[in-house]
Design an enzyme around this catalytic site. Sequence first.
Site, PDB file in Angstrom:
ATOM      1  CB  VAL A 165     -48.748 -21.442  56.931  1.00  0.00           C
ATOM      2  CG1 VAL A 165     -49.325 -20.058  57.184  1.00  0.00           C
ATOM      3  CG2 VAL A 165     -49.678 -22.528  57.443  1.00  0.00           C
ATOM      4  CB  THR A 204     -45.055 -22.245  52.447  1.00  0.00           C
ATOM      5  OG1 THR A 204     -44.232 -23.302  51.959  1.00  0.00           O
ATOM      6  CG2 THR A 204     -46.119 -21.902  51.410  1.00  0.00           C
ATOM      7  CG  ASP A 205     -44.733 -22.021  57.853  1.00  0.00           C
ATOM      8  OD1 ASP A 205     -45.364 -22.917  57.238  1.00  0.00           O
ATOM      9  OD2 ASP A 205     -45.247 -21.367  58.775  1.00  0.00           O
ATOM     10  CB  ALA A 206     -41.694 -26.493  58.156  1.00  0.00           C
TER      11      ALA A 206
END
Length: 140
Positions: A25, A20-22
């Site tokens: 997501v 995921t990103d920060a």
Amino acid sequence: MPANAGNPFQWPVRVYWEDTDAGGVVYHASYLRFMERARSEWLRAMGINQSLVKESSGLAFLVREMQIDFLRAALLDDELSVSVEIKERRAASILFAQTIRRADGAELIRAKVRVACVDIHRMRPVQIPADLIPGLPPKN
């Protein structure tokens, strides 16, 4: 289970932090890894050991082209299912249709992936040996 005409191969995936990103997501490139793993597991389910094929024949499958529709996002901890289905076979390539769905059935990703059979020493496409993948459909 091996893929057949009426039942695409399915591979389960869980979304981890590393995917995921920060914001939690799934980062777009993670979907590529999920699809690659599913194709590798499809080969394994067909009885193909890619390392042995590479060592004995010098052949490997490399992604030639890819078309991806990002329909919805997956999130941290989601349970996903990645499908693999053969859509077309040519002399030196295979076109796969792949989808990624969440456990609730929501379709997240729809992709077409063409892989080429390549002589890794010359980095040139070569014809897929007839006996390499049991049950591979005939050439188009």
